[in-house]
Design a protein around this motif. Structure first.
Motif, mmCIF file in Angstrom:
data_model
loop_
_atom_site.group_PDB
_atom_site.id
_atom_site.type_symbol
_atom_site.label_atom_id
_atom_site.label_comp_id
_atom_site.label_asym_id
_atom_site.label_seq_id
_atom_site.Cartn_x
_atom_site.Cartn_y
_atom_site.Cartn_z
ATOM 1 N N MET A 292 -77.480 29.089 -24.288
ATOM 2 C CA MET A 292 -78.395 30.243 -24.390
ATOM 3 C C MET A 292 -77.730 31.463 -23.900
ATOM 4 O O MET A 292 -76.525 31.491 -23.220
ATOM 5 N N SER A 293 -78.105 32.607 -24.666
ATOM 6 C CA SER A 293 -77.401 33.955 -24.568
ATOM 7 C C SER A 293 -77.900 34.369 -23.263
ATOM 8 O O SER A 293 -78.931 33.822 -22.490
ATOM 9 N N GLN A 294 -77.233 35.149 -22.668
ATOM 10 C CA GLN A 294 -77.354 35.707 -21.351
ATOM 11 C C GLN A 294 -78.091 37.250 -21.593
ATOM 12 O O GLN A 294 -77.797 38.023 -22.320
ATOM 13 N N ARG A 295 -79.401 37.437 -21.085
ATOM 14 C CA ARG A 295 -80.139 38.529 -21.387
ATOM 15 C C ARG A 295 -80.398 39.477 -20.180
ATOM 16 O O ARG A 295 -80.954 39.215 -18.987
ATOM 17 N N TYR A 296 -79.799 40.665 -20.341
ATOM 18 C CA TYR A 296 -79.714 41.645 -19.423
ATOM 19 C C TYR A 296 -80.369 42.865 -19.600
ATOM 20 O O TYR A 296 -80.185 44.028 -18.982
ATOM 21 N N PHE A 297 -80.682 43.027 -20.801
ATOM 22 C CA PHE A 297 -81.304 44.637 -21.364
ATOM 23 C C PHE A 297 -82.511 44.548 -22.005
ATOM 24 O O PHE A 297 -82.726 45.100 -22.971
ATOM 25 N N GLU A 298 -83.522 43.724 -21.091
ATOM 26 C CA GLU A 298 -84.683 43.992 -21.588
ATOM 27 C C GLU A 298 -85.628 45.086 -21.105
ATOM 28 O O GLU A 298 -86.773 45.355 -21.702
ATOM 29 N N ASP A 299 -85.378 45.688 -20.226
ATOM 30 C CA ASP A 299 -86.249 46.878 -19.534
ATOM 31 C C ASP A 299 -86.260 47.986 -20.448
ATOM 32 O O ASP A 299 -85.308 48.563 -20.898
ATOM 33 N N PRO A 300 -87.589 48.479 -20.686
ATOM 34 C CA PRO A 300 -87.668 49.775 -21.456
ATOM 35 C C PRO A 300 -86.872 51.148 -21.076
ATOM 36 O O PRO A 300 -86.209 51.840 -21.759
ATOM 37 N N GLU A 301 -86.853 51.137 -19.606
ATOM 38 C CA GLU A 301 -86.034 52.359 -19.205
ATOM 39 C C GLU A 301 -84.542 51.938 -19.422
ATOM 40 O O GLU A 301 -83.795 53.083 -19.619
ATOM 41 N N HIS A 302 -83.864 50.836 -19.280
ATOM 42 C CA HIS A 302 -82.848 50.466 -19.360
ATOM 43 C C HIS A 302 -82.376 50.801 -20.780
ATOM 44 O O HIS A 302 -81.184 51.404 -21.170
ATOM 45 N N ALA A 303 -83.432 50.409 -21.744
ATOM 46 C CA ALA A 303 -82.856 50.648 -22.993
ATOM 47 C C ALA A 303 -82.929 52.366 -23.468
ATOM 48 O O ALA A 303 -82.066 52.644 -24.142
ATOM 49 N N ARG A 304 -83.588 52.990 -22.829
ATOM 50 C CA ARG A 304 -83.579 54.602 -22.891
ATOM 51 C C ARG A 304 -82.343 54.830 -22.687
ATOM 52 O O ARG A 304 -81.536 55.894 -23.238
ATOM 53 N N THR B 56 -75.465 53.612 -14.599
ATOM 54 C CA THR B 56 -76.673 52.979 -14.726
ATOM 55 C C THR B 56 -76.903 51.986 -15.782
ATOM 56 O O THR B 56 -77.952 51.362 -15.979
ATOM 57 N N THR B 57 -76.148 52.298 -16.931
ATOM 58 C CA THR B 57 -76.422 51.299 -18.105
ATOM 59 C C THR B 57 -76.025 49.826 -18.073
ATOM 60 O O THR B 57 -76.280 49.207 -18.924
ATOM 61 N N PHE B 58 -75.190 49.852 -16.916
ATOM 62 C CA PHE B 58 -74.538 48.409 -16.693
ATOM 63 C C PHE B 58 -75.462 47.370 -16.359
ATOM 64 O O PHE B 58 -76.337 47.705 -15.621
ATOM 65 N N SER B 59 -75.331 46.245 -16.988
ATOM 66 C CA SER B 59 -76.278 45.095 -16.668
ATOM 67 C C SER B 59 -76.213 44.708 -15.232
ATOM 68 O O SER B 59 -77.215 44.587 -14.737
ATOM 69 N N ALA B 60 -75.059 45.154 -14.319
ATOM 70 C CA ALA B 60 -74.932 44.612 -12.997
ATOM 71 C C ALA B 60 -75.689 45.804 -12.356
ATOM 72 O O ALA B 60 -76.382 45.158 -11.231
#
Length: 274
Positions: free
Chosen positions: A1-13, A215-219
């Motif tokens: 399964m892929s690791q999913r860290y980039f789901e949040d809309p603010e993170h996407a912005r 702030t864009t880093f998944s960590a």
């Protein structure tokens, strides 16, 4: 399964605004490799997996009749659709390991700073299925950035490393090891020849942009979710203070006015379907 860290809309912005694009010479190398077997008329479809907010998708779009960016995150795809300047670029929500395209349909499959989060064995099989004969798979990413071309570069990088490997260290997913080892374990298993090359990009960024990049880093987003806003804000404030002290910048100078040169070491892995 892929690791999913980039789901949040603010993170996407934030991702759409501050994530970098691959260096032009890397893209030219990929297209040049493809052109050895596939001419311009044959470049009908490129698929860009883990496209995020579309930076890489838009970069390769001029070379193809149609390019499609795919990402598991709906928030990232919404940002990509809003930001894309390319009429021939499309974006859709899809896992990297099961794309809604027919077999032997794409001349190029790319993944930019993304495939290290995928289920790699399943992804490799899907890429082989999707590519036409002589089609190219190209996977590329950069290691975690460094600050260069400054007399206090060592001190500045210590501060940056304390954030990336110290404060954020335990919040990185398993895939981060592929960035740290320059994609040496990333492969194109169906290709007789696997090309591995390195590229360097440098850009001037304000201190505020460097912080925004962090702030864009998944960590960072994982730490924020677990420890809360106060914890990540305290970390970035401490980082900015250390940078200012190292370069002797006045406290009242806006972070937007403090300039740093940031280097990214890119690794390219590509191969061709026989």
């Amino acid at each position: 399964m892929s690791q999913r860290y980039f789901e949040d809309p603010e993170h996407a912005r934030l991702y759409a605004k501050y994530r970098t694009v691959p260096p032009p010479n890397l893209i030219k190398r990929v297209i040049g490799y493809l052109e050895e077997k596939v001419d311009a008329k044959g470049r009908q479809l490129a698929l860009d997996f883990g496209c995020g907010s579309g930076q890489n998708t838009n970069t390769i779009a001029p070379y193809f009749f149609r390019v499609v960016g795919l990402d598991i995150s709906e928030a990232q795809i919404l940002e990509a659709r809003k930001k894309s300047p390319r009429e021939n670029a499309e974006f859709m929500v899809s896992p990297a390991e099961a794309a809604p395209f027919s077999s032997s349909s794409a001349q190029l499959v790319t993944s930019c700073v993304a495939c290290h989060w995928f289920n790699l064995p399943n992804f490799y099989k899907e890429v082989e299925r999707l590519l036409v004969k002589n089609g190219v798979a190209a996977f590329y990413a950069y290691t975690l950035p460094s600050i260069v071309d400054h007399e206090k570069a060592e001190e500045l990088n210590e501060a940056l490393c304390d954030v990336i490997h110290g404060s954020l260290g335990r919040y990185w997913g398993d895939g981060i090891r592929h960035l740290e080892n320059h994609y040496k374990e990333i492969d194109v298993p169906f290709s007789k020849e696997v090309v591995r090359e390195s590229f360097i990009s440098k850009s001037d960024k304000s201190l505020s942009d460097v912080v925004a990049m962090v702030t864009t880093f998944s960590a960072y987003q994982t730490m924020k979710r677990i420890e809360g806003n106060e914890a990540v804000e305290a970390m970035t404030e401490k980082f900015q203070k250390r940078i200012r002290e190292s370069i002797g910048t006045a406290e009242n100078m806006p972070s937007e006015k403090v300039t740093l040169t940031v280097k990214e070491d890119w690794s390219l892995v590509m191969g061709r379907k026989g």
